[in-house]
Write a protein that holds these residues in place. Sequence first.
Motif, mmCIF file in Angstrom:
data_model
loop_
_atom_site.group_PDB
_atom_site.id
_atom_site.type_symbol
_atom_site.label_atom_id
_atom_site.label_comp_id
_atom_site.label_asym_id
_atom_site.label_seq_id
_atom_site.Cartn_x
_atom_site.Cartn_y
_atom_site.Cartn_z
ATOM 1 N N VAL A 99 -21.464 -20.151 75.075
ATOM 2 C CA VAL A 99 -21.917 -21.328 75.663
ATOM 3 C C VAL A 99 -23.606 -21.135 75.230
ATOM 4 C CG1 VAL A 99 -22.668 -23.122 77.554
ATOM 5 C CG2 VAL A 99 -20.616 -22.140 77.319
ATOM 6 N N ASN A 100 -23.747 -21.816 74.014
ATOM 7 C CA ASN A 100 -25.290 -21.771 73.488
ATOM 8 C C ASN A 100 -26.259 -23.147 74.616
ATOM 9 O OD1 ASN A 100 -24.708 -19.682 71.867
ATOM 10 N ND2 ASN A 100 -25.783 -19.512 71.575
ATOM 11 N N PRO A 101 -26.105 -23.515 75.823
ATOM 12 C CA PRO A 101 -27.373 -24.647 75.813
ATOM 13 C C PRO A 101 -28.664 -25.174 74.591
ATOM 14 C CG PRO A 101 -27.260 -23.377 77.597
ATOM 15 C CD PRO A 101 -27.095 -22.690 76.586
ATOM 16 N N TYR A 102 -28.514 -25.954 74.370
ATOM 17 C CA TYR A 102 -30.149 -26.407 73.362
ATOM 18 C C TYR A 102 -30.404 -27.843 73.901
ATOM 19 C CZ TYR A 102 -28.788 -22.540 70.634
ATOM 20 O OH TYR A 102 -28.091 -20.829 70.261
ATOM 21 N N LEU A 103 -31.542 -27.539 75.111
ATOM 22 C CA LEU A 103 -31.604 -28.394 76.432
ATOM 23 C C LEU A 103 -33.405 -28.951 75.014
ATOM 24 C CD1 LEU A 103 -31.867 -30.385 78.385
ATOM 25 C CD2 LEU A 103 -33.089 -28.361 79.448
ATOM 26 N N TYR A 104 -33.769 -28.168 74.265
ATOM 27 C CA TYR A 104 -34.795 -28.409 73.678
ATOM 28 C C TYR A 104 -34.978 -29.890 72.986
ATOM 29 C CZ TYR A 104 -33.650 -26.647 69.482
ATOM 30 O OH TYR A 104 -33.100 -26.566 68.224
ATOM 31 N N VAL A 105 -33.842 -30.235 72.273
ATOM 32 C CA VAL A 105 -33.298 -31.598 71.849
ATOM 33 C C VAL A 105 -33.455 -32.969 72.255
ATOM 34 C CG1 VAL A 105 -31.635 -30.232 70.165
ATOM 35 C CG2 VAL A 105 -30.893 -31.682 72.223
ATOM 36 N N LEU A 106 -33.693 -32.207 73.816
ATOM 37 C CA LEU A 106 -34.103 -33.404 74.798
ATOM 38 C C LEU A 106 -35.383 -33.914 74.297
ATOM 39 C CD1 LEU A 106 -33.472 -35.378 77.790
ATOM 40 C CD2 LEU A 106 -34.650 -33.173 78.324
ATOM 41 N N PHE A 107 -36.186 -33.298 73.842
ATOM 42 C CA PHE A 107 -37.602 -34.361 73.657
ATOM 43 C C PHE A 107 -37.064 -35.413 72.316
ATOM 44 C CE2 PHE A 107 -41.007 -34.450 70.225
ATOM 45 C CZ PHE A 107 -41.992 -34.445 71.662
ATOM 46 N N ILE A 108 -36.190 -34.606 71.239
ATOM 47 C CA ILE A 108 -36.237 -35.987 71.014
ATOM 48 C C ILE A 108 -35.856 -37.556 70.869
ATOM 49 C CG2 ILE A 108 -34.702 -36.724 68.279
ATOM 50 C CD1 ILE A 108 -37.449 -34.355 67.727
ATOM 51 N N LEU A 109 -35.061 -37.004 72.170
ATOM 52 C CA LEU A 109 -33.785 -38.257 72.824
ATOM 53 C C LEU A 109 -34.813 -39.040 73.659
ATOM 54 C CD1 LEU A 109 -31.062 -36.373 74.378
ATOM 55 C CD2 LEU A 109 -31.462 -37.335 71.877
ATOM 56 N N LEU A 110 -36.079 -38.903 73.898
ATOM 57 C CA LEU A 110 -36.758 -38.528 74.940
ATOM 58 C C LEU A 110 -37.684 -40.121 74.507
ATOM 59 C CD1 LEU A 110 -36.605 -37.262 78.022
ATOM 60 C CD2 LEU A 110 -35.222 -39.033 77.620
ATOM 61 N N LEU A 111 -38.439 -39.999 73.185
ATOM 62 C CA LEU A 111 -38.945 -39.958 72.634
ATOM 63 C C LEU A 111 -39.180 -41.858 72.202
ATOM 64 C CD1 LEU A 111 -40.068 -37.323 68.981
ATOM 65 C CD2 LEU A 111 -41.504 -38.191 70.789
ATOM 66 N N PRO A 112 -40.182 -42.589 72.388
ATOM 67 C CA PRO A 112 -40.290 -43.891 72.634
ATOM 68 C C PRO A 112 -39.678 -44.594 71.413
ATOM 69 C CG PRO A 112 -42.271 -43.241 72.814
ATOM 70 C CD PRO A 112 -41.680 -41.803 71.898
ATOM 71 N N PHE A 113 -39.336 -45.942 71.529
ATOM 72 C CA PHE A 113 -38.551 -46.078 70.656
ATOM 73 C C PHE A 113 -39.162 -46.400 69.333
ATOM 74 C CE2 PHE A 113 -36.216 -47.974 75.047
ATOM 75 C CZ PHE A 113 -34.447 -47.901 74.152
ATOM 76 N N GLU A 114 -41.015 -47.103 69.138
ATOM 77 C CA GLU A 114 -41.427 -47.110 68.855
ATOM 78 C C GLU A 114 -41.906 -46.455 67.028
ATOM 79 O OE1 GLU A 114 -42.334 -47.625 72.040
ATOM 80 O OE2 GLU A 114 -41.545 -49.531 71.701
ATOM 81 N N THR A 115 -41.051 -45.002 67.979
ATOM 82 C CA THR A 115 -42.169 -43.785 66.665
ATOM 83 C C THR A 115 -41.782 -43.806 65.466
ATOM 84 O OG1 THR A 115 -41.151 -42.053 69.124
ATOM 85 C CG2 THR A 115 -42.146 -41.502 67.164
#
Lengths: 168, 276
Positions: A32-48
């Motif tokens: 098990v390797n959690p990679y939570l850092y991808v949350l940053f990409i998930l939370l970017l605004p829609f207009e990015t």
Amino acid sequence: MIKVLPRNILRIFVLVAFQVFILNNIQFSGFVNPYLYVLFILLLPFETPGWLLLSLGFVLGLTIDIFSNTPGLHASATVFMAFLRPLVLDFFAPREGYVTGTYPRIYYYGFGWFFQYSAILILAHHLFLFYIEVFRLSDFMLTLYRVILSTIFTLFLVMISQYFIYRR
Amino acid sequence: MRNLIRFILKYNFIILFIVFETIALLLVFQRNNYQQAFAFNLSRNIGGYVNSRIFSLRHYLELHETNRALLKENERLRNSLLSSYKLKIPAAAEVEFDSAWVQQYNFISAKVIANSVNKQNNFMSIDKGRIHGVKPDMGVISGEGVVGIVAGVSDNFSTIIPVLNIDLRISSSLKNTGYFGSLYWDGKDPKTAIMEDIPHHVTLNPGDSVVTSGYSAIFPEGIMIGTVTDYDFEGGNFYTITVNLATDFRKLNYAYVIENRFREELIELENVSGHD
């Protein structure tokens, strides 16, 4: 709108630090390797804009690479995930489209929407990451097992984080 | 020309994706030679500094375990000291060996500051580097057994390819029969590795020790790698042996880098004879 920039800068620092200092040191059973850092990409605004999305993915992945001795590995997976994001957003768009002034959060679009959106992108990221890392098909099922376990764990952390930190 | 610009503008997202992905994958696959792996020394220094901070906490939490391991090692070393033995044949005492011996292996102690066991290509960093005399290709061991080989060094830190890296192969031999083969990790369990090239007429028993063969000029002969737990042969003439690794990579805090003072001489000789 002006607050978006400092907030995202803070988020990228917190997520990278959390990944490098804590999650990279968790070594459950070698699977098990959690990679939570991808949350940053998930939370970017829609207009990015697209170019910014890909560049951020590349920089974020490369930063993680520097701290985990894996040149290019996380960068390639995160760029791939950033590339898929607009497609996934289109696919899950509500009938009237995304409202300006809202962000991809549970608060605006509900648990089900956010769960599906995150699950697909995290799975894509992990599939890419683990298969590039192994780079052979001989242990296909074993790698798949690792992908699925890690995806579940990362997704779990992502959903939890939504309730504890980013209520809006 | 205008068409080209229009094309680039229209498909800028896909083109940019391809560019980034190509750069990233080049970085990944450029690594087939692990020496040049980490072209940027910068990353090693920054990473090393940060990781040493993180690991100081882990070192503290695992002090008890570390102490126990060091005590065990001390016990073993004291038992092998010459002063723990008594001469059985008085005549032998007349032979003076003092100037006949020269030190071949020099050990440099180091603290592990970063470590992973859950990837396919695991890496480890230690807090000793070029200024302490560490060079690429030196062997690394712990109190319990073999750890890995130094991959790259900066002034103050070094990265190590541990046994738990699918790119590494170690020349190993069976302690009781002396047959040698090569040992590698199959990327599955951080506690076991695979040993190959042992012909099937050799008698094997679970619990047999697997040690370094000393053929590679990296490790001294006879350093513990692990014990045989299981073996079978699939078709060919050679066993596939499962080896239980002596070193517990998940609890590794201290290690020794081994400097072989005759390595250059040996490699030079082998190069000369190789050109005949």
